[in-house]
Design an enzyme around this catalytic site. Sequence first.
Site, PDB file in Angstrom:
ATOM      1  CD  GLU A  29      -5.851   1.139   7.986  1.00  0.00           C
ATOM      2  OE1 GLU A  29      -4.816   0.782   8.591  1.00  0.00           O
ATOM      3  OE2 GLU A  29      -6.423   0.431   7.132  1.00  0.00           O
ATOM      4  CG  HIS A  65      -4.807  -2.693   7.007  1.00  0.00           C
ATOM      5  ND1 HIS A  65      -4.766  -1.638   6.141  1.00  0.00           N
ATOM      6  CD2 HIS A  65      -4.354  -3.775   6.324  1.00  0.00           C
ATOM      7  CE1 HIS A  65      -4.332  -2.061   4.973  1.00  0.00           C
ATOM      8  NE2 HIS A  65      -4.063  -3.351   5.068  1.00  0.00           N
ATOM      9  CB  CYS A 102      -0.858  -2.677   4.350  1.00  0.00           C
ATOM     10  SG  CYS A 102      -1.244  -4.347   3.804  1.00  0.00           S
TER      11      CYS A 102
HETATM   12  N1  LIG Z   1      -1.271  -5.087  -2.247  1.00  0.00           N
HETATM   13  C1  LIG Z   1      -0.310  -5.377  -1.200  1.00  0.00           C
HETATM   14  C2  LIG Z   1      -0.597  -4.535   0.035  1.00  0.00           C
HETATM   15  C3  LIG Z   1      -1.876  -4.982   0.689  1.00  0.00           C
HETATM   16  C4  LIG Z   1      -2.694  -3.858   1.273  1.00  0.00           C
HETATM   17  O1  LIG Z   1      -2.257  -2.737   1.422  1.00  0.00           O
HETATM   18  N2  LIG Z   1      -3.947  -4.208   1.553  1.00  0.00           N
HETATM   19  C5  LIG Z   1      -4.941  -3.233   1.900  1.00  0.00           C
HETATM   20  C6  LIG Z   1      -6.068  -3.278   0.898  1.00  0.00           C
HETATM   21  C7  LIG Z   1      -7.249  -2.397   1.146  1.00  0.00           C
HETATM   22  C8  LIG Z   1      -7.054  -1.332   2.207  1.00  0.00           C
HETATM   23  O2  LIG Z   1      -6.588  -0.233   1.871  1.00  0.00           O
HETATM   24  O3  LIG Z   1      -7.326  -1.612   3.389  1.00  0.00           O
HETATM   25  C9  LIG Z   1      -0.316  -6.861  -0.834  1.00  0.00           C
HETATM   26  O4  LIG Z   1      -1.238  -7.564  -1.267  1.00  0.00           O
HETATM   27  O5  LIG Z   1       0.593  -7.285  -0.099  1.00  0.00           O
END
Ligand SMILES: N[C@@H](CCC(=O)NCCCC(=O)O)C(=O)O
Length: 259
Positions: free
Chosen positions: A224, A222, A113
């Site tokens: 994980e 994600h 991400c």
């Molecule tokens: N802020 C960026 C990346 C989005 C992101 O990493 N979301 C995960 C949020 C919470 C977590 O750690 O699961 C975007 O908005 O593109």
Amino acid sequence: MQSALIGVSGCAIEDEGNRFYVKVGDKYVNAIANAAQATPMIVPPLGDVLDLDMLLDRLDGLFLTGSPSNVEPHHYEGPSFREGVKRDPRRDSTTLPLIKKAIERGMPLFAVCRGHQELNVALGGTLHQHVQELPGKRDHRVNNDLDYSGQYDVAHSISIRADGPLADLAGGATEADVNSLHSQAIDRLAPDLVVEAESPDGIIEAVSMPSAKGFLLSVQWHPEHPVALTWPLSKAMFGAFGDAARAYAAKRVSRGAAA
Ligand SMILES: N[C@@H](CCC(=O)NCCCC(=O)O)C(=O)O
């Protein structure tokens, strides 16, 4: 099993009292410990004061996590943030140089991400900041109508490049289902990266780096989260990352022994 120490990117989160905390979601460190079967070590977002080379001398892999914050636009000559967009310049100042140094060493690298976006920026690419406002793009942001687990369950499909490293990890499959919790995304792809998967509306969902000396995989979704870790592709990605880190550790130890 040969152990491996994997650096996990930390965020600098400010609370309402203007105090900063180093923060890492527990799902990230749990995935490294349980799915990659390696030892996670949180990397504090102190890039401007850390000796990054000394740190990397002691790591066997680098895991770049997601975060609600966003890469500062000046790192890719993008438009300034709108009011209220979450930022974490301390994380940027740590991960962006760390990424380049890790790649130079051939250190295994897995990005998720925000980490996927950092990799592209660190290597010279750019980002879209509000994907949902682009013509022909769906809304990839978190669905707040769902509960926590539901937010990390399947949101859309991806098409996977046939015969690429991600397809190999998917057992040859060229389709998969993934979750989606982002408003930003890769715009101009960095020169050395190759697209390994796209969403139906054309978002770059996974990339690899053929010229990398070691394992390198980066995804926008994600894998994980406990819900997603039940998916065979998630297990395969973390398993391959852990194996690569252990192989790197064995070489690092033998190099040290030879020194
Ligand atoms: N802020 C960026 C990346 C989005 C992101 O990493 N979301 C995960 C949020 C919470 C977590 O750690 O699961 C975007 O908005 O593109």
